[in-house]
Scaffold this motif. Structure first.
Motif, short mmCIF file in Angstrom:
data_model
loop_
_atom_site.label_atom_id
_atom_site.label_comp_id
_atom_site.label_asym_id
_atom_site.label_seq_id
_atom_site.Cartn_x
_atom_site.Cartn_y
_atom_site.Cartn_z
N GLU A 247 53.90 19.78 51.57
CA GLU A 247 53.49 20.55 50.74
C GLU A 247 53.62 21.86 51.09
O GLU A 247 52.95 23.25 50.42
CB GLU A 247 51.94 20.51 50.64
N LEU A 248 54.39 22.26 52.78
CA LEU A 248 54.87 23.97 52.62
C LEU A 248 55.59 24.26 52.93
O LEU A 248 56.55 25.16 53.31
CB LEU A 248 54.26 23.26 54.47
N GLN A 249 56.40 22.73 52.52
CA GLN A 249 58.05 22.95 53.33
C GLN A 249 58.65 23.82 52.70
O GLN A 249 59.75 24.36 52.91
CB GLN A 249 59.32 21.40 52.18
N TYR A 250 58.75 24.66 50.76
CA TYR A 250 59.22 25.39 50.27
C TYR A 250 58.36 26.81 50.40
O TYR A 250 58.59 28.01 49.88
CB TYR A 250 59.85 25.13 49.06
N THR A 251 57.13 26.93 51.29
CA THR A 251 55.88 27.92 50.70
C THR A 251 55.98 28.23 52.23
O THR A 251 54.86 29.87 52.02
CB THR A 251 55.10 26.83 50.12
N ALA A 252 55.88 28.19 53.62
CA ALA A 252 55.16 28.73 54.58
C ALA A 252 55.93 28.37 55.96
O ALA A 252 56.96 27.27 56.09
CB ALA A 252 53.89 28.08 54.95
N TRP A 253 56.02 29.87 56.89
CA TRP A 253 56.09 29.50 58.25
C TRP A 253 55.43 29.08 58.82
O TRP A 253 54.27 29.85 59.44
CB TRP A 253 56.78 30.91 58.69
N TYR A 254 55.33 27.96 59.88
CA TYR A 254 54.25 27.85 60.37
C TYR A 254 54.69 26.50 61.29
O TYR A 254 55.95 27.06 62.10
CB TYR A 254 52.70 26.69 59.58
N CYS A 255 53.53 25.80 62.45
CA CYS A 255 53.58 25.48 63.74
C CYS A 255 55.02 25.10 63.73
O CYS A 255 55.73 24.46 64.90
CB CYS A 255 52.67 25.25 64.31
N ASN A 256 55.42 23.70 63.34
CA ASN A 256 56.16 22.57 62.49
C ASN A 256 57.26 22.98 62.25
O ASN A 256 58.14 22.33 62.11
CB ASN A 256 55.50 21.59 62.28
N ASN A 257 57.52 24.37 61.56
CA ASN A 257 58.98 24.62 60.83
C ASN A 257 59.29 25.77 61.25
O ASN A 257 60.79 26.44 61.12
CB ASN A 257 59.50 24.96 59.71
N SER A 258 58.57 26.90 62.26
CA SER A 258 58.90 27.97 62.35
C SER A 258 59.95 28.62 63.16
O SER A 258 60.46 29.83 64.34
CB SER A 258 57.89 28.74 62.91
N GLY A 259 60.06 27.34 64.44
CA GLY A 259 60.39 27.68 66.01
C GLY A 259 59.96 28.08 66.98
O GLY A 259 60.62 29.30 67.91
N GLY A 260 58.60 28.56 66.46
CA GLY A 260 57.68 29.55 67.35
C GLY A 260 58.34 30.86 67.12
O GLY A 260 57.97 31.83 68.08
N GLU A 261 58.90 31.45 66.14
CA GLU A 261 58.67 32.19 65.89
C GLU A 261 58.38 33.01 64.82
O GLU A 261 58.39 32.29 63.41
CB GLU A 261 60.14 33.20 66.13
N PRO A 262 57.71 34.62 64.10
CA PRO A 262 58.13 34.46 62.91
C PRO A 262 59.00 34.54 61.63
O PRO A 262 60.15 35.34 62.56
CB PRO A 262 56.94 35.80 62.88
N HIS A 263 59.61 34.92 60.81
CA HIS A 263 60.46 35.15 59.86
C HIS A 263 60.08 36.06 59.21
O HIS A 263 58.90 37.12 58.59
CB HIS A 263 60.46 33.56 58.71
N PRO A 264 61.42 36.58 58.89
CA PRO A 264 61.06 37.96 57.78
C PRO A 264 60.88 38.14 56.82
O PRO A 264 60.60 36.02 56.09
CB PRO A 264 63.24 38.33 57.41
N VAL A 265 60.41 38.54 56.14
CA VAL A 265 59.39 38.54 54.90
C VAL A 265 60.02 38.15 53.69
O VAL A 265 60.75 37.96 53.79
CB VAL A 265 57.91 39.52 54.45
N GLY A 266 59.38 37.01 53.00
CA GLY A 266 59.99 36.34 51.48
C GLY A 266 60.78 35.79 51.47
O GLY A 266 61.58 35.75 50.78
N THR A 267 60.86 35.17 53.08
CA THR A 267 62.34 33.66 53.17
C THR A 267 61.93 32.95 52.83
O THR A 267 62.66 31.69 53.16
CB THR A 267 62.91 34.58 54.52
N THR A 268 61.01 32.10 52.58
CA THR A 268 60.48 30.93 52.02
C THR A 268 61.56 30.93 50.11
O THR A 268 61.59 32.23 49.85
CB THR A 268 59.30 30.50 52.20
N SER A 269 61.77 29.68 50.61
CA SER A 269 61.56 29.84 49.09
C SER A 269 60.98 29.68 47.28
O SER A 269 61.75 29.41 46.44
CB SER A 269 62.72 28.77 49.06
N GLN A 270 59.39 29.08 47.82
CA GLN A 270 58.73 29.88 47.03
C GLN A 270 57.30 30.45 46.58
O GLN A 270 56.97 29.86 47.81
CB GLN A 270 58.32 27.72 46.60
#
Length: 352
Positions: A247-270
């Motif tokens: 459910e978060l694959q294309y919408t969120a940077w969270y603990c299990n896909n972020s690599g422990g870092e924030p990401h540039p805004v608006g870089t998820t795909s949905q």
């Protein structure tokens, strides 16, 4: 003799209409079935007149949710969210005790920043009153697109006022007896709303908690705007990337896909239905409200709630360090307003 005549007449009727009895009975069964079917549709919430098919309190008569559509401006970076009514809170399998479902009515529409405030945007507005922020985030050489973070609640209010003043708008907050400098440790003020209050203030401001959840949901009632969380997934603990929750694959940077870092805004795909990004994960977002128990009355909508008066302030949305459960639309966090935390930022709204 009269009794014998009645019996003879009764037998004659049976003989006369015997061939019709089965068809008539069959018609009556079909009619009864149709009626029962209609009743079942009403009870299950499937009828055309009942659009509230969610678990939770019955929708009040004064609450008629409007359709959600996307209206965004690339030039301003803001999207429109009309005045509306929605079911706030959650009763899903992942919900917590402080997420009591209740109907909320928002009397004013909003212009919503379609991304979290960035380092570049902070520096552009606050260069004369605060130290320049240095941000970092994953997969980007341009750190200006990283979300502004490690800011406290007072910092967010100061930024909103400064942006309002620069554009000739009325600041929404009265900040007095301030100590320190915005964007540095220890900045704090005494805070009151302007005399107009919300939502009448014309300047930039933090969304209320109810406005934030309305924006995040985008017309949905599920855990995320992409669906319900199918199972709880623990964080890796070491920041390593694993298969994300579907459910978060294309919408969120969270603990299990972020690599422990924030990401540039608006870089998820949905983005969501309003066209807004990073509502699940990346950085937690400050809202206006002090944390408290939701105030609601059965059978009535809560109109323009603004939370408790004093206390810890609410943060919403989860972050790049959060498990999926904390990134749900209904999930609530809280921090003292003077606290800075590396995964906490904010976004702004304007009353429409």
């Amino acid at each position: 003799m009269k009794h014998q005549a009645r019996w003879i007449l009764w037998i004659a009727c049976l003989l006369l209409f015997g061939m019709m009895a089965l068809p008539l009975a069959g018609c009556m069964v079909e009619e009864d079935y149709a009626v029962v079917g209609d009743d079942d549709d009403d009870e299950d919430g499937d009828s055309a007149d009942d659009d509230d098919d969610t678990d939770g309190p019955i929708r009040p008569d004064d609450c008629s949710p409007a359709a959600i559509s996307r209206s965004c401006s690339d030039a301003t970076g803001y999207c429109t969210a009309p005045a509306n009514c929605f079911l706030m809170g959650s009763s899903s399998a992942m919900s917590l005790a402080d997420e009591t479902p209740h109907w909320v009515k928002l009397s004013a529409g909003l212009y919503v920043m379609n991304h979290e405030v960035t380092v570049s945007e902070w520096n552009d507005v606050m260069s004369e009153v605060a130290a320049e922020a240095e941000g970092s985030c994953a997969t980007s050489d341009d750190k200006s697109l990283c979300p502004m973070r490690s800011v406290n609640w007072y910092d967010a209010l100061a930024y909103a006022n400064a942006l309002s003043e620069r554009e000739g708008r009325q600041p929404c907050y009265q900040l007095t007896n301030c100590q320190g400098t915005p964007g540095t440790d220890g900045y704090a003020c005494e805070v009151t709303e302007t005399i107009l209050g919300f939502p009448a203030c014309s300047g930039y401001r933090l969304p209320t908690e109810a406005e934030w959840e309305y924006i995040a949901r985008g017309g949905t009632t599920t855990d995320f705007y992409t669906g319900d969380l199918s199972q709880e997934v623990a964080c890796n603990g070491d920041g390593s990337v694993t298969e994300p929750v579907a459910e978060l694959q294309y919408t969120a940077w969270y603990c299990n896909n972020s690599g422990g870092e924030p990401h540039p805004v608006g870089t998820t795909s949905q983005p969501n239905a309003f066209g807004i990004w990073d509502l699940h994960g990346n950085v937690w977002e400050w809202v206006w409200d002090a944390y408290g128990v939701y105030q609601s009355v059965d059978g009535q909508s809560t109109v323009d709630p603004a939370g408790a008066g004093v206390g810890n302030r609410v943060i919403r949305g989860g972050s790049y360090l959060s498990p999926a459960r904390q990134c749900r639309s209904a999930s609530r966090g809280q921090l003292p307003p003077e606290t800075t935390q590396e995964d906490v930022g904010f976004r702004l709204v304007l009353s429409n």
